[in-house]
Design an enzyme around this catalytic site. Structure first.
Site, mmCIF file in Angstrom:
data_model
loop_
_atom_site.group_PDB
_atom_site.id
_atom_site.type_symbol
_atom_site.label_atom_id
_atom_site.label_comp_id
_atom_site.label_asym_id
_atom_site.label_seq_id
_atom_site.Cartn_x
_atom_site.Cartn_y
_atom_site.Cartn_z
ATOM 1 N N SER A 146 -33.840 70.472 43.940
ATOM 2 C CA SER A 146 -34.902 71.231 44.598
ATOM 3 C C SER A 146 -34.352 72.423 45.384
ATOM 4 O O SER A 146 -33.280 72.347 45.992
ATOM 5 C CB SER A 146 -35.621 70.292 45.569
ATOM 6 O OG SER A 146 -36.364 71.018 46.513
ATOM 7 N N GLU A 148 -35.342 73.215 48.099
ATOM 8 C CA GLU A 148 -35.271 72.823 49.508
ATOM 9 C C GLU A 148 -33.814 72.598 49.933
ATOM 10 O O GLU A 148 -33.499 72.644 51.116
ATOM 11 C CB GLU A 148 -36.089 71.554 49.751
ATOM 12 C CG GLU A 148 -37.594 71.764 49.698
ATOM 13 C CD GLU A 148 -38.127 72.584 50.859
ATOM 14 O OE1 GLU A 148 -37.751 72.329 52.005
ATOM 15 O OE2 GLU A 148 -38.937 73.498 50.594
ATOM 16 N N TYR A 170 -35.683 64.961 53.421
ATOM 17 C CA TYR A 170 -35.947 65.112 51.987
ATOM 18 C C TYR A 170 -34.850 65.935 51.324
ATOM 19 O O TYR A 170 -34.282 65.553 50.295
ATOM 20 C CB TYR A 170 -37.318 65.794 51.787
ATOM 21 C CG TYR A 170 -37.543 66.290 50.377
ATOM 22 C CD1 TYR A 170 -37.962 65.423 49.371
ATOM 23 C CD2 TYR A 170 -37.347 67.629 50.041
ATOM 24 C CE1 TYR A 170 -38.172 65.876 48.066
ATOM 25 C CE2 TYR A 170 -37.554 68.092 48.742
ATOM 26 C CZ TYR A 170 -37.962 67.201 47.771
ATOM 27 O OH TYR A 170 -38.160 67.656 46.489
HETATM 28 P P1 GDP Z 1 -42.206 72.456 50.466
HETATM 29 O O1 GDP Z 1 -41.615 73.828 50.304
HETATM 30 O O2 GDP Z 1 -41.682 71.475 49.474
HETATM 31 O O3 GDP Z 1 -42.119 71.943 51.863
HETATM 32 O O4 GDP Z 1 -43.761 72.614 50.064
HETATM 33 P P2 GDP Z 1 -45.096 72.610 50.951
HETATM 34 O O5 GDP Z 1 -46.162 73.120 50.043
HETATM 35 O O6 GDP Z 1 -45.333 71.268 51.578
HETATM 36 O O7 GDP Z 1 -44.818 73.646 52.126
HETATM 37 C C1 GDP Z 1 -44.523 74.990 51.868
HETATM 38 C C2 GDP Z 1 -44.506 75.774 53.161
HETATM 39 O O8 GDP Z 1 -45.842 75.877 53.647
HETATM 40 C C3 GDP Z 1 -43.684 75.169 54.301
HETATM 41 O O9 GDP Z 1 -42.912 76.204 54.871
HETATM 42 C C4 GDP Z 1 -44.722 74.684 55.296
HETATM 43 O O10 GDP Z 1 -44.292 74.741 56.662
HETATM 44 C C5 GDP Z 1 -45.831 75.713 55.062
HETATM 45 N N1 GDP Z 1 -47.150 75.264 55.515
HETATM 46 C C6 GDP Z 1 -47.959 75.927 56.387
HETATM 47 N N2 GDP Z 1 -49.076 75.212 56.602
HETATM 48 C C7 GDP Z 1 -48.977 74.083 55.884
HETATM 49 C C8 GDP Z 1 -49.833 72.956 55.711
HETATM 50 O O11 GDP Z 1 -50.914 72.844 56.277
HETATM 51 N N3 GDP Z 1 -49.393 71.977 54.843
HETATM 52 C C9 GDP Z 1 -48.186 72.072 54.183
HETATM 53 N N4 GDP Z 1 -47.824 71.105 53.327
HETATM 54 N N5 GDP Z 1 -47.355 73.124 54.356
HETATM 55 C C10 GDP Z 1 -47.748 74.120 55.186
#
Ligand code: GDP
Length: 343
Positions: A146, A148, A170
């Protein structure tokens, strides 16, 4: 439905076609498991998916059903944290290719359940690789790594040679799984490849991820079911592609004579705010009228900006993403509108 989940004896017959390859997919109930199954079935594979026995059997096939595939894929009982179950399944199926997509994959939850995340997302890969080694089998192995893992990015554009700096339990777990894949390749000559996939989305993305949360929110607001949408950090930027494109890269890696590690990305990075603008815009709405920032959704440590350099995948695999971010956002909003309009 219950019957199909019972045990591997329900595994679909090979129809006598000798040349047919068998693939085992962990994480079959997730977004990528569904799209990868679709791709492999279209190529004539027999596809088996590892599922944990759970009280909610319906969950395991929800996404396969969305693609009309729930009867095409054989489901076998097993758990990435249970080495003996992996040995049993591998010995029975003798797969040509193993795709390890299984994980506790939600970054935010990994701070609440770090040990479980380590056991499934990290040790799960150790277990699968060790099961293959103990059985002296030679399936090709794909590890779902990933973006990440780059976390606190060490270069503005991340490639296979960019140093990693994980920022969540993670990401730490994914990094362990990534390196054990490299290590088993180098130690035992396994055909083990690692796909460092940047964020990839679709209508099958879990609602906990930000893109789906946004497109679901847009649909709810459009249909009068909600008045606003609460989000966290709008300034984070991601390199988002379509999962349907990305599973093609997984398969291509497995067809190479020589295993390796590949970044899979679009090379375009946009903020959460910009994705909001695209998704709301598709429904004829202005996101500024509806999106509220709620600190409850901020993370203890953030990954600010991811942007991938997929030159190696393009040059070696011939892989290029075909679906644009605009098309992706539109498809997701339309799918959520359809879903919510259903009685
Ligand atoms: P990730 O890159 O695997 O963590 O995928 P996510 O879709 O969970 O998050 C992507 C980005 O969106 C991260 O930087 C989060 O901090 C940001 N983000 C902002 N608001 C939200 C929210 O309400 N839910 C999630 N899941 N992410 C958010």
């Amino acid at each position: 439905m219950e019957k199909r989940l019972a045990n591997e004896d329900n595994y679909p017959p090979s129809n006598g076609a000798k040349a047919m390859k068998t693939a085992l997919i962990t994480g079959i109930s997730g977004q990528d498991g569904a799209y990868l199954s679709q791709l492999l079935l279209a190529k004539g594979y027999r596809v088996a998916g590892l599922v944990r026995r759970s009280s909610n059997a319906e969950k395991a096939v929800e996404r396969l059903r969305w693609l009309g595939l729930e009867r095409e894929v054989g489901l076998v009982d097993g758990d990435l944290t249970d080495l003996s179950s992996l040995i049993r399944v591998l010995a029975k199926l003798r797969p040509d290719e193993v795709y390890n997509l299984g994980a506790q994959s939600f970054v935010a939850l990994s701070w609440q359940q770090p040990i479980l995340t380590g056991e499934v997302t990290g040790m799960g890969a150790f277990n699968m690789l060790e099961a293959i080694r103990l059985l002296e089998m030679k399936p090709r192995f794909y590890q779902a790594s990933s973006s990440e893992m780059y976390g606190l990015v060490q270069a503005p554009l991340q490639s296979e040679t960019t140093p990693f700096y994980p920022r969540s339990p993670y990401a730490v777990s994914k990094l362990a799984a990534h390196w054990i894949t490299v290590n088993y390749r180098e130690s035992f000559g396994m055909h083990a490849s690692s796909g460092i996939l940047f964020n990839h989305e679709s209508p099958l993305r879990g609602i906990e991820f930000v893109t789906r949360k946004i497109t679901d929110g847009v649909a709810r607001i459009k249909l009068g079911l909600a008045t606003h949408l609460d989000l966290g950090n709008l300034d984070a930027a991601r390199d988002w592609g379509h999962a349907r494109d990305y599973v093609k890269a997984m398969w291509l890696m497995m067809q190479q004579e020589v295993p390796g590690d590949y970044v899979v990305a679009t090379g375009r990075s946009v903020t959460i705010r910009e994705f909001c603008s695209l998704a709301f815009g598709h429904a004829g709405l202005n996101h500024q009228d509806y999106v509220r920032v709620n600190p409850a959704f901020f993370r203890p440590a953030e990954v600010d900006c991811l942007k991938g350099d997929a030159s190696k995948a393009r040059e070696t695999l011939g892989w290029v993403p075909e679906i644009t971010l605009e098309e992706l956002a539109a498809e997701m909003v339309e799918a959520d509108l359809r879903r919510l309009r259903q009685p």
